[in-house]
Design an enzyme around this catalytic site. Structure first.
Site, short mmCIF file in Angstrom:
data_model
loop_
_atom_site.label_atom_id
_atom_site.label_comp_id
_atom_site.label_asym_id
_atom_site.label_seq_id
_atom_site.Cartn_x
_atom_site.Cartn_y
_atom_site.Cartn_z
N GLY A 179 2.08 -4.34 2.86
CA GLY A 179 2.42 -3.23 1.96
C GLY A 179 1.28 -2.75 1.09
CB ALA A 180 -2.16 -4.00 0.40
N GLY A 181 -1.58 -1.29 1.92
CA GLY A 181 -1.98 0.06 2.35
C GLY A 181 -0.97 1.12 1.95
CG ASP A 182 2.82 0.82 3.48
OD1 ASP A 182 2.17 1.54 4.25
OD2 ASP A 182 3.51 -0.14 3.87
#
Length: 327
Positions: free
Chosen positions: A264-267
């Site tokens: 979820g870091a990219g999101d």
């Protein structure tokens, strides 16, 4: 149902899949070795929608869920997080997608998907909430919705309607190779819609996959540049990100944190970016503003890695400001 007024602050509409990740109760094991699993709501476009909302922005999610316990649970999670779910439809004949995801001891993620076919793949053009799409200031999507019909046609139609209505188009390919028939097909389809986007974000891994070159040097990234783009971003994990516009390019460092789970870091990064761009689109032409905005997006991505699961670990404004001020 949560709906948002389309005329106040700008609306981000995020299109694609929402599913449930089953994550092992212990870390560093293969799926086969896992003693048990916890359910974690996910799906990159849904994560982006919730990331925008948690940071105080206005967002709607557009996609299809199964008419089942899990589908209703996911719709409730969108509403509970302040995301407009008026673009969500339900399929009585197909299940909500599931994915078993583990972080092996070597830090690599291992995926096993249950989608044969899942409800998200069965979204049709006729089921699109076109009024909602036309309200979008930013229309965001990935590439998983391009894999099979009828969802592929629905995806292309939604992009077309958003573009005609004057939205900025934002694309994060979010490569999941196991879902594609072949690597060649994945590359071809991901690039088939490249020229329509205004903003594209790829990871270093996706850059290598799409260019066939194991390097994040500028000349490699520039192979993905198109004159139609306003902003190309390459995320480099804990090393931050690189940015390219027609007038300037550079890199912005990230923040040092204790990483627990990178899901979820990219999101979170994309959600933070889109929420800020919608407030002030001039950042796309102003390097100083863009760098500040990317520093904020990096902070949001970094915070997300400090806790388990994507949605629970997406930050709010005060957490992001705290990390930036502490640095």
């Amino acid at each position: 149902m949560v709906t948002v007024n389309g005329d106040a602050a700008g609306l981000v509409v995020s299109f694609g899949e929402m599913l449930i990740d089953f994550v092992p109760t212990v870390s560093g094991v293969s799926l086969a070795e896992a003693p048990g699993f916890l359910k974690a709501p996910g799906g990159a476009p849904a994560n982006v929608a919730i990331a925008v909302a948690r940071l105080g922005g206005r967002c709607a999610f557009l996609g299809k869920l199964g008419e089942d316990e899990f589908g209703r649970m996911l719709a409730a999670i969108l509403r509970d997080n302040g995301v407009d779910d008026s673009g969500v439809t339900f399929d009585a004949g197909a299940r909500t997608a599931l994915a078993f995801v583990t972080l092996r001891a070597d830090g690599e993620r291992e995926f096993m998907f249950y989608r044969n076919p899942s409800a998200d793949m069965l979204l049709t053009e006729a089921e699109l909430n076109l009024d909602l799409i036309r309200k979008a200031k930013v229309f965001h999507y990935g590439s998983i919705s391009l894999i099979t019909e009828p969802c592929r046609s629905a995806h292309l139609k939604a992009m077309e309607v958003a573009k005609e209505a004057g939205a900025l188009l934002s694309y994060d390919p979010n490569l999941r190779l196991p879902l594609w028939p072949s690597a060649a097909e994945a590359r071809e389809q991901i690039l088939s819609i490249w020229d329509a986007a205004d903003i594209i974000k790829v990871s270093d891994v996706e850059l290598e996959f799409l260019t066939g070159t194991d390097s994040v040097e500028d000349e490699v990234a520039m192979r993905l540049w198109r004159p139609s783009l306003k902003l190309l971003l390459v995320t480099l994990g804990e090393k931050g990100c690189k940015y390219y516009t027609k007038d300037f390019h550079g890199s912005v460092e990230s923040f040092t944190v204790k990483q627990v789970d990178t899901t979820g870091a990219g999101d979170a990064f994309v959600g933070a970016l889109l929420g800020k761009i919608i407030e002030d689109q001039s950042a796309l032409q102003d390097e100083k503003k863009l760098r500040e905005l990317l520093r904020f997006a990096n902070a949001c991505g970094a915070i997300t890695t400090t806790k388990k699961g994507a949605i629970p670990s997406l930050p709010n404004i005060s957490e992001a400001m705290q990390l930036m001020e502490g640095a």
